[in-house]
Design a protein around this motif. Structure first.
Motif, PDB file in Angstrom:
ATOM      1  N   GLU A  84     -46.911 -24.701  18.493  1.00 31.28           N
ATOM      2  CA  GLU A  84     -45.897 -25.259  19.903  1.00 31.28           C
ATOM      3  C   GLU A  84     -45.070 -24.029  20.138  1.00 31.28           C
ATOM      4  O   GLU A  84     -45.157 -23.302  20.719  1.00 31.28           O
ATOM      5  CB  GLU A  84     -45.531 -26.329  19.590  1.00 31.28           C
ATOM      6  N   LYS A  85     -44.706 -23.383  18.373  1.00 29.06           N
ATOM      7  CA  LYS A  85     -43.445 -22.960  18.930  1.00 29.06           C
ATOM      8  C   LYS A  85     -43.425 -20.817  18.694  1.00 29.06           C
ATOM      9  O   LYS A  85     -42.330 -20.369  18.969  1.00 29.06           O
ATOM     10  CB  LYS A  85     -42.120 -23.012  17.998  1.00 29.06           C
ATOM     11  N   GLY A  86     -44.673 -20.792  18.117  1.00 24.68           N
ATOM     12  CA  GLY A  86     -44.776 -19.120  17.804  1.00 24.68           C
ATOM     13  C   GLY A  86     -43.977 -19.375  16.454  1.00 24.68           C
ATOM     14  O   GLY A  86     -43.704 -20.375  15.738  1.00 24.68           O
ATOM     15  N   LEU A  87     -43.649 -18.004  16.153  1.00 19.86           N
ATOM     16  CA  LEU A  87     -43.187 -17.423  15.300  1.00 19.86           C
ATOM     17  C   LEU A  87     -41.475 -17.021  15.249  1.00 19.86           C
ATOM     18  O   LEU A  87     -40.870 -16.438  16.391  1.00 19.86           O
ATOM     19  CB  LEU A  87     -43.966 -16.056  15.419  1.00 19.86           C
ATOM     20  N   SER A  88     -40.830 -17.098  14.344  1.00 20.17           N
ATOM     21  CA  SER A  88     -39.804 -17.325  14.957  1.00 20.17           C
ATOM     22  C   SER A  88     -39.101 -16.439  12.981  1.00 20.17           C
ATOM     23  O   SER A  88     -39.610 -16.848  11.530  1.00 20.17           O
ATOM     24  CB  SER A  88     -38.472 -18.133  15.077  1.00 20.17           C
ATOM     25  N   ILE A  89     -38.214 -15.648  12.469  1.00 18.56           N
ATOM     26  CA  ILE A  89     -37.870 -15.232  11.554  1.00 18.56           C
ATOM     27  C   ILE A  89     -36.642 -14.671  11.130  1.00 18.56           C
ATOM     28  O   ILE A  89     -35.472 -14.787  12.084  1.00 18.56           O
ATOM     29  CB  ILE A  89     -37.892 -13.989  11.228  1.00 18.56           C
ATOM     30  N   GLU A  90     -36.205 -16.062  10.312  1.00 23.25           N
ATOM     31  CA  GLU A  90     -34.400 -16.359   9.754  1.00 23.25           C
ATOM     32  C   GLU A  90     -34.236 -14.862   8.872  1.00 23.25           C
ATOM     33  O   GLU A  90     -34.143 -15.031   7.842  1.00 23.25           O
ATOM     34  CB  GLU A  90     -33.832 -17.126   9.793  1.00 23.25           C
ATOM     35  N   GLU A  91     -33.280 -14.118   9.202  1.00 20.57           N
ATOM     36  CA  GLU A  91     -32.353 -12.534   8.283  1.00 20.57           C
ATOM     37  C   GLU A  91     -31.703 -13.290   7.483  1.00 20.57           C
ATOM     38  O   GLU A  91     -30.948 -14.505   7.525  1.00 20.57           O
ATOM     39  CB  GLU A  91     -32.109 -12.125   9.613  1.00 20.57           C
ATOM     40  N   TYR A  92     -32.288 -12.719   6.276  1.00 17.95           N
ATOM     41  CA  TYR A  92     -31.533 -12.767   5.636  1.00 17.95           C
ATOM     42  C   TYR A  92     -29.990 -11.675   5.442  1.00 17.95           C
ATOM     43  O   TYR A  92     -30.684 -10.708   4.979  1.00 17.95           O
ATOM     44  CB  TYR A  92     -32.268 -12.899   3.912  1.00 17.95           C
ATOM     45  N   THR A  93     -29.092 -11.858   5.100  1.00 18.66           N
ATOM     46  CA  THR A  93     -27.847 -10.943   5.214  1.00 18.66           C
ATOM     47  C   THR A  93     -27.344 -10.986   3.440  1.00 18.66           C
ATOM     48  O   THR A  93     -27.049 -12.109   3.027  1.00 18.66           O
ATOM     49  CB  THR A  93     -26.949 -11.406   5.703  1.00 18.66           C
ATOM     50  N   ARG A  94     -27.804 -10.116   2.487  1.00 23.40           N
ATOM     51  CA  ARG A  94     -27.476 -10.301   1.246  1.00 23.40           C
ATOM     52  C   ARG A  94     -25.980  -9.270   1.219  1.00 23.40           C
ATOM     53  O   ARG A  94     -25.465  -8.920   1.928  1.00 23.40           O
ATOM     54  CB  ARG A  94     -27.662  -8.494   0.647  1.00 23.40           C
ATOM     55  N   PRO A  95     -25.567 -10.265   0.232  1.00 24.87           N
ATOM     56  CA  PRO A  95     -23.519 -10.102  -0.073  1.00 24.87           C
ATOM     57  C   PRO A  95     -22.746  -8.543  -0.455  1.00 24.87           C
ATOM     58  O   PRO A  95     -23.759  -8.827  -0.929  1.00 24.87           O
ATOM     59  CB  PRO A  95     -24.019 -10.971  -1.265  1.00 24.87           C
ATOM     60  N   GLY A  96     -22.342  -7.964   0.019  1.00 26.94           N
ATOM     61  CA  GLY A  96     -21.742  -6.830  -0.004  1.00 26.94           C
ATOM     62  C   GLY A  96     -20.873  -6.729  -1.356  1.00 26.94           C
ATOM     63  O   GLY A  96     -20.331  -8.173  -2.497  1.00 26.94           O
ATOM     64  N   PHE A  97     -20.011  -6.060  -1.837  1.00 28.84           N
ATOM     65  CA  PHE A  97     -19.035  -5.604  -2.885  1.00 28.84           C
ATOM     66  C   PHE A  97     -17.184  -6.682  -2.668  1.00 28.84           C
ATOM     67  O   PHE A  97     -16.850  -6.673  -1.477  1.00 28.84           O
ATOM     68  CB  PHE A  97     -18.922  -4.618  -3.440  1.00 28.84           C
ATOM     69  N   ALA A  98     -17.208  -7.762  -2.984  1.00 30.16           N
ATOM     70  CA  ALA A  98     -16.095  -8.426  -3.659  1.00 30.16           C
ATOM     71  C   ALA A  98     -15.041  -7.849  -4.182  1.00 30.16           C
ATOM     72  O   ALA A  98     -15.224  -9.301  -4.797  1.00 30.16           O
ATOM     73  CB  ALA A  98     -15.772  -9.601  -3.255  1.00 30.16           C
ATOM     74  N   PRO A  99     -14.186  -7.237  -4.558  1.00 25.56           N
ATOM     75  CA  PRO A  99     -13.642  -6.730  -5.921  1.00 25.56           C
ATOM     76  C   PRO A  99     -12.056  -7.897  -6.428  1.00 25.56           C
ATOM     77  O   PRO A  99     -11.828  -8.221  -5.656  1.00 25.56           O
ATOM     78  CB  PRO A  99     -12.682  -5.724  -5.947  1.00 25.56           C
ATOM     79  N   ALA A 100     -12.910  -8.363  -7.404  1.00 28.63           N
ATOM     80  CA  ALA A 100     -11.653  -9.880  -7.824  1.00 28.63           C
ATOM     81  C   ALA A 100     -10.453  -9.311  -8.850  1.00 28.63           C
ATOM     82  O   ALA A 100      -9.560 -10.383  -8.662  1.00 28.63           O
ATOM     83  CB  ALA A 100     -12.767 -10.206  -9.144  1.00 28.63           C
ATOM     84  N   GLY A 101     -10.199  -7.490  -8.417  1.00 27.71           N
ATOM     85  CA  GLY A 101      -9.027  -7.376  -9.169  1.00 27.71           C
ATOM     86  C   GLY A 101      -8.468  -7.315 -11.225  1.00 27.71           C
ATOM     87  O   GLY A 101      -7.360  -7.885 -11.301  1.00 27.71           O
ATOM     88  N   LYS A 102     -10.274  -7.767 -11.731  1.00 30.03           N
ATOM     89  CA  LYS A 102     -10.179  -8.551 -12.787  1.00 30.03           C
ATOM     90  C   LYS A 102      -9.935  -6.785 -13.963  1.00 30.03           C
ATOM     91  O   LYS A 102     -10.423  -6.409 -13.216  1.00 30.03           O
ATOM     92  CB  LYS A 102     -11.682  -8.893 -13.313  1.00 30.03           C
ATOM     93  N   SER A 103      -9.662  -7.284 -14.842  1.00 27.96           N
ATOM     94  CA  SER A 103      -9.126  -6.100 -15.816  1.00 27.96           C
ATOM     95  C   SER A 103     -10.780  -5.179 -16.408  1.00 27.96           C
ATOM     96  O   SER A 103     -11.087  -5.706 -16.474  1.00 27.96           O
ATOM     97  CB  SER A 103      -8.099  -6.303 -16.680  1.00 27.96           C
ATOM     98  N   MET A 104     -10.190  -3.850 -16.855  1.00 24.77           N
ATOM     99  CA  MET A 104     -11.838  -3.634 -17.179  1.00 24.77           C
ATOM    100  C   MET A 104     -12.424  -5.188 -18.307  1.00 24.77           C
ATOM    101  O   MET A 104     -13.678  -5.303 -19.054  1.00 24.77           O
ATOM    102  CB  MET A 104     -11.537  -2.303 -18.033  1.00 24.77           C
ATOM    103  N   GLU A 105     -11.339  -4.852 -19.869  1.00 24.78           N
ATOM    104  CA  GLU A 105     -12.047  -5.892 -20.748  1.00 24.78           C
ATOM    105  C   GLU A 105     -12.562  -7.501 -19.814  1.00 24.78           C
ATOM    106  O   GLU A 105     -13.699  -8.286 -20.098  1.00 24.78           O
ATOM    107  CB  GLU A 105     -10.940  -6.462 -21.143  1.00 24.78           C
TER     108      GLU A 105
END
Length: 487
Positions: A84-105
């Motif tokens: 009845e409605k045919g084909l639809s695609i809901e696109e996935y967006t991959r998350p990007g980098f969001a630096p948290a400011g943590k120390s190396m350790e």
């Protein structure tokens, strides 16, 4: 299988593939593209845009597959279909980098915690004997040290001492793990290429296809569950293309007009390496970077293709939508993001799972679990790549489990003598015989292929990557003819 109504979501990392084709009475969906090619039969034709992109990327990087009217659902996306409605695609967006400011350790500790949690989740309830693919690199070594499987499976080349099988065997001994090493020579390599094409279902020219096939076959004789270390290179910054050397830093200090002038003047008379260096220093990442494999550029691909299969699609048309999603990111962010979206789910991860499935293996990739991905996305640039040092923080995290020499070891991939094997006259003759098939001239400029072979024999020019890519397509097309009933 045919459906009149369905909703399905593809794995975002390429671990479970979804192919589909529309028909008058519904939609046909399969995890195996060969099933849909067989369904189309003699009406199946080659998609010229996908063929051109295959020549450039060494794999098909688009949701339009190599066969026209057969599509792959984009990783992470959701397909909905009803009559009845045919084909639809809901696109996935991959998350990007969001630096948290943590120390190396602190960042390293978070990685260790995430890896341990992911390994525990992947082994929960598993009562079977466990195996692990193991090279001498930090990724698989770290995984083996945390996992402690009963068996490790390593790949190498007969009579070739520069592979990493010795490192893997040494580490297995220290961890009290049984090590199974599988070795091949050039004849073995060429004998297994056709089977790899059949398993992947689309032409596939990544040189790691045969090693993965060989390890999976060996593993299937020992275990049912196999762990593999895919993911850290893309997520934590492990590839050489992510590094910035001192010469590149000096070159980028020159005015842009001067860099582009040098590129135009020197490119025609310089070697491939210098051409690539000047090109990457003179143009933005969005124009130069396509991922970890680039066999040729748009112009070279169209020159190699027969007139009827030349395409106006450019590699930038494929990569642009991904770069657009991370347009405010740094050059490193953009490179890693593209590889997480293309190189992983369209090439090395999906091929690993397809080959594993062929041998009845339950493949598990803990570095692709959500908690590990989150730990990577929170890193600052220098915690990923610092000058020429790759996977900075990931290596520090691994120090708790591994000796320093493994943690600092440079990435080698699978350093086998592919070039020697392919240049061997016996194997060049195999390629030449394959290129003499009547159908080859339908897709490619036969004279240009012949010249490439002649130049390769004489040592005038190295065309191994191009010849191998075309050769894999020819072998795949023979399988395609079987599926469609063509004579």
């Amino acid at each position: 299988m045919k459906y009149s109504s369905i909703e399905i979501t593809a794995d975002p990392h390429g671990r479970d593939l979804v192919f589909y084709t529309l028909a008058d009475d519904g939609i046909h969906i399969s995890s195996d593209i060969s099933e849909l090619i067989r369904l189309l039969g003699t009406s199946a034709v080659i998609n010229r845009d996908a063929l051109k992109m295959y020549l450039i990327f060494q794999y098909v990087p688009t949701c339009e597959t190599i066969v026209k009217d057969i599509f792959r659902l984009a990783p992470g996306s959701t397909l909905r279909y009803s009559k009845e409605k045919g084909l639809s695609i809901e696109e996935y967006t991959r998350p990007g980098f969001a630096p948290a400011g943590k120390s190396m350790e602190k960042a390293a500790e978070d990685i260790r915690s995430a890896v341990s949690s992911a390994v525990n989740n992947c082994t929960a309830g598993c009562r079977e004997k466990i195996g692990c693919f193991l090279s001498g690199g930090v990724d698989s070594s770290y995984l083996a040290a945390v996992l402690r499987p009963e068996t490790s499976i390593t790949f190498g080349a007969k009579g070739y001492e520069s592979d990493e099988s010795g490192y893997a065997k040494e580490l297995s001994g220290k961890l009290s793990i049984e090590n199974c090493s599988c070795f091949i020579d050039g004849d073995d390599f060429f004998d297994r290429i056709p089977e790899v094409q059949r398993i992947i279902g689309q032409p596939y020219a990544n040189l790691t296809g045969v090693p993965v096939y060989t390890m999976a076959k060996t593993a299937s004789e020992k275990v049912h569950v196999v762990f593999s270390g895919e993911g850290p290179d893309e997520l934590f910054g492990g590839y050489g293309a992510y590094r910035t050397g001192k010469y590149e830093k000096y070159c980028r200090k020159l005015p842009l007009w001067l860099r582009r002038f040098l590129y135009r003047i020197l490119s025609p008379v310089s070697g491939k390496r210098l051409q690539t260096f000047l090109f990457e220093c003179s143009f933005p990442v969005e124009e130069t970077y396509i991922g970890m494999a680039k066999t040729m550029n748009d112009r070279e691909a169209n020159e190699l293709l027969a007139p009827g299969y030349r395409s106006s699609l450019r590699y930038k048309d494929v990569t642009a939508p991904y770069f657009e999603k991370i347009r405010s990111g740094s050059d490193l962010d953009k490179k890693q993001y593209l590889d997480c979206c293309l190189w992983g789910p369209f090439d090395n991860v999906c091929s690993l799972y397809l080959i594993g499935k062929h041998f009845g293996l339950d493949i598990r990739t803990p570095f692709l679990e959500d908690e590990v991905i989150d730990s990577a996305l929170s890193l600052r640039e220098k915690q990923r790549v610092d000058g020429l040092l790759t996977k900075t923080c990931f290596r520090k995290a691994a120090e708790k489990y591994l000796p320093e020499e493994i943690c600092s070891r440079k990435k080698k991939g699978m350093p086998l003598p592919y070039g020697e094997w392919i240049r061997d006259e016996k194997h060049l003759t195999q390629m030449e015989n394959a290129f003499s098939e009547p159908f080859v001239s339908e897709f490619f400029d036969a004279k240009l292929l012949g010249k490439m072979l002649d130049d390769q024999r004489s040592g005038k020019k190295n065309s191994v990557p191009v010849l191998y890519t075309v050769y894999c397509f020819v072998l795949w097309y023979k399988y395609f003819k079987e599926l469609t009933g063509r004579k």
